[in-house]
Design an enzyme around this catalytic site. Structure first.
Site, PDB file in Angstrom:
ATOM      1  N   TYR A 182       0.858  -1.196   0.000  1.00 45.55           N
ATOM      2  CA  TYR A 182       0.000   0.000   0.000  1.00 45.55           C
ATOM      3  C   TYR A 182       0.886   1.234   0.000  1.00 45.55           C
ATOM      4  CZ  TYR A 182      -5.001  -0.703   0.273  1.00 45.55           C
ATOM      5  OH  TYR A 182      -6.303  -0.937  -0.049  1.00 45.55           O
ATOM      6  N   GLU A 240      -0.585   4.815  -0.452  1.00 44.45           N
ATOM      7  CA  GLU A 240      -1.397   6.020  -0.695  1.00 44.45           C
ATOM      8  C   GLU A 240      -0.576   7.258  -0.386  1.00 44.45           C
ATOM      9  OE1 GLU A 240      -5.037   5.580   1.464  1.00 44.45           O
ATOM     10  OE2 GLU A 240      -5.683   3.900   0.224  1.00 44.45           O
ATOM     11  N   ASP A 274      -7.354  15.256 -23.262  1.00 42.52           N
ATOM     12  CA  ASP A 274      -7.294  13.815 -23.010  1.00 42.52           C
ATOM     13  C   ASP A 274      -6.643  13.197 -24.249  1.00 42.52           C
ATOM     14  OD1 ASP A 274      -7.796  11.107 -22.939  1.00 42.52           O
ATOM     15  OD2 ASP A 274      -9.859  11.299 -22.235  1.00 42.52           O
ATOM     16  N   THR A 306      -4.158   7.447 -21.210  1.00 44.12           N
ATOM     17  CA  THR A 306      -3.978   6.073 -20.769  1.00 44.12           C
ATOM     18  C   THR A 306      -2.588   5.673 -21.252  1.00 44.12           C
ATOM     19  OG1 THR A 306      -5.040   5.311 -22.801  1.00 44.12           O
ATOM     20  CG2 THR A 306      -6.402   5.362 -20.822  1.00 44.12           C
ATOM     21  N   LYS A 309      -2.674   2.321 -24.994  1.00 47.48           N
ATOM     22  CA  LYS A 309      -3.185   2.379 -26.373  1.00 47.48           C
ATOM     23  C   LYS A 309      -1.983   2.555 -27.303  1.00 47.48           C
ATOM     24  CE  LYS A 309      -7.831   3.969 -25.142  1.00 47.48           C
ATOM     25  NZ  LYS A 309      -7.854   4.500 -23.752  1.00 47.48           N
ATOM     26  N   ARG A 336      -1.892  -1.492 -18.888  1.00 43.40           N
ATOM     27  CA  ARG A 336      -3.171  -0.805 -18.712  1.00 43.40           C
ATOM     28  C   ARG A 336      -3.023   0.171 -17.559  1.00 43.40           C
ATOM     29  NH1 ARG A 336      -6.639  -3.074 -21.893  1.00 43.40           N
ATOM     30  NH2 ARG A 336      -8.142  -1.547 -21.208  1.00 43.40           N
TER      31      ARG A 336
HETATM   32  N1  DSN Z   1     -12.233   2.098 -24.369  1.00 44.79           N
HETATM   33  C1  DSN Z   1     -11.467   3.121 -25.010  1.00 44.79           C
HETATM   34  C2  DSN Z   1     -11.677   3.141 -26.482  1.00 44.79           C
HETATM   35  O1  DSN Z   1     -11.909   2.096 -27.035  1.00 44.79           O
HETATM   36  O2  DSN Z   1     -11.572   4.182 -27.097  1.00 44.79           O
HETATM   37  C3  DSN Z   1     -11.729   4.456 -24.434  1.00 44.79           C
HETATM   38  O3  DSN Z   1     -12.445   4.376 -23.269  1.00 44.79           O
END
Ligand code: DSN
Length: 474
Positions: free
Chosen positions: A65, A67, A242, A271, A274, A280
């Site tokens: 942990y 935090e 974003d 994120t 991607k 992730r």
């Molecule tokens: N799930 C992602 C996407 O496919 O664009 C974004 O939340």
């Protein structure tokens, strides 16, 4: 028998340990690798993280942990988590040229929540505390606190509409962001399918939002963040971007200057899994004046940081700092454009007529199909995509009229522009041979066609093995 390489040995050993407790889990993990190897993956938001990224997550950092933030934890004994988080932050800042990075968010939704609360703290809470001459919210009287809660709940956000490619977390009612903020959307020009900055400016002047959100999950073009920042400054808004979908293109220096959000936004979220090709997770980048508020993300809206995932983020950021990542990022876009051109040449209609980034949005109404029908027909033929709304979509967000396709994953696998043209041919064959059925979900496609296309897709992938260094022996 030849000796196994280190990666195969590591994954085999991990599976053996898992199998000893619950064989079905070991089987599912092994089957996932098998299925991914067999699948022509065109999901724009997915990728294949490196073995080093995957292996960095399976260890005892998970047990701790931590935090709080680096050096200021609510738990004792966080020295190794501090080291891991510090290294991840160093790589993240260097990779993006950002003054401040926060690598704790567990996902994109979490990263956006951290950013929204940082802005609310900066723009709403801090002035209220100053007015009341109090140091923190616990010192406020009940009346002052009630007034502040009213103020939190009555702020405005301007974000891209869902049918133009915006994301649920950009202020839409089914998501917490839509319950927190009074949201207005900006869309795209009906003729060009691209953002109409003059209309966006007009809307911002009229609506006077606290936050303007740039970024998208289904918009196939570059966004001019310099203009968006100008608009934000003009109306006194905080500008947030974003960049979850295109972070890899920013990291790989495909999006520079006006198109690099880090240079123009007050706060940027992403994120990490991607186009950036990490584990992730999520991250936030910001100007120094927002750093203290961003650091409050855990425990404000995040549970304890996942130190094992931060370790994997550090590996992914370090990988993305290598020169070959810039080459990868450019190939993502080259592939996306080759796929778009291949589809256009065969008569498809694309939203905005093409692409500048990693994704293409096909208007499947041209084939007389809904997105739902097209998605399933392609899946039956071994091609994995996802349905997506298109601007002014007559079929709504569930059935949709679009198919979103993206190239980050297949580019990692090594496919190039010649293969994209072959994929365009496979997709066009499926879409033009599929006939709409009695409902928006039903369709007819000759099984001989779907089987034939599946085989061709499989043959194509055969030349580009996925995780070639990993042999599970099954
Ligand atoms: N799930 C992602 C996407 O496919 O664009 C974004 O939340």
């Amino acid at each position: 028998m030849s000796e196994l390489n280190a990666e195969s040995t590591a994954f085999r050993a991990a599976l053996e340990a898992v199998r000893a407790v619950e064989p079905r889990i070991a089987d599912a993990i092994a089957k996932e690798l098998h299925d991914q190897r067999e699948s022509l993956k065109l999901i724009a938001s997915e990728n294949y993280a490196s073995p080093a990224v995957l292996l960095a997550m399976g260890n005892w950092l998970s047990d701790k942990y931590a935090e709080g933030t680096i050096g200021r934890r609510f738990y004792a004994g966080c020295q190794n988590v501090d080291t891991v988080e510090q290294i991840a932050v160093e790589h993240a800042k260097a990779l993006f040229g950002a003054p401040y990075a926060y690598v704790q968010p567990h996902s994109g939704i979490d990263a956006n929540l951290v950013a929204y609360w940082a802005v609310l703290a900066d723009r709403v809470e801090a002035p209220a505390l100053a007015k009341a001459q109090k140091r923190n919210v616990n010192d406020l009287t009940d009346a002052e606190w009630a007034e502040l809660r009213q103020a939190f709940g009555n702020q405005r956000m301007l974000g891209m509409s869902l049918d133009a490619g915006g994301h649920l977390t950009h202020g839409f009612r089914p998501n917490i962001s839509g319950k927190m903020f009074d949201q207005r959307s900006y869309g795209v020009d009906a003729a060009t399918g691209q953002i109409d900055y003059a209309a966006l400016r007009e809307s911002a002047r009229e609506f006077k939002p606290l936050i303007i959100v740039g970024g998208y999950s289904a918009y196939p073009r570059k966004v001019n963040f310099r203009i968006m920042r100008e608009i934000a400054d003009e109306v006194g808004a905080t500008f947030m971007v974003d960049m979850a979908h295109f972070a890899g293109l920013v990291a790989g220096k495909v999006f520079t200057g006006d198109f690099n959000p880090i240079e123009h936004a007050h706060i940027v979220t992403t994120t990490t899994h991607k186009s950036l090709r990490g584990p992730r997770g999520g991250a936030v980048f910001c100007q120094p004046e927002l750093a203290d508020q961003v650091d409050r993300g855990c425990p404000m809206v995040l549970g304890g940081p996942l130190a094992h995932v931060m370790a994997a983020k550090a590996i992914a950021f370090a990988e993305a700092r290598r020169p070959e990542f810039a080459d990868y990022a450019q190939r993502i876009v080259d592939n996306s454009q080759a796929l778009a051109e291949g589809l256009l040449r065969r008569g498809a209609t694309l939203v905005s007529g093409g692409t500048d980034n990693h994704l293409v949005l096909v208007d499947v109404d041209k084939y007389g199909l809904t997105g739902r029908q097209a998605e399933q027909a392609l899946l039956d033929s071994g091609i994995v995509t996802n349905r997506n709304a298109i601007p002014q979509d007559p079929n709504g967000a569930w059935y949709t009229s679009g198919i979103r396709i993206g190239t980050p994953a297949l580019t990692t696998r090594g496919l190039g522009t010649a293969e994209m043209d072959q994929i365009a041919e496979l997709m066009h064959t499926v879409l033009s041979q599929t006939k709409a059925g009695a409902s928006k979900a039903k369709f007819d496609l000759d099984p001989a066609v779907s089987e034939g296309i599946s085989k061709q897709a499989n043959d194509l992938l055969g030349a580009f093995p996925l995780y070639p260094s990993v042999d599970l022996g099954v």
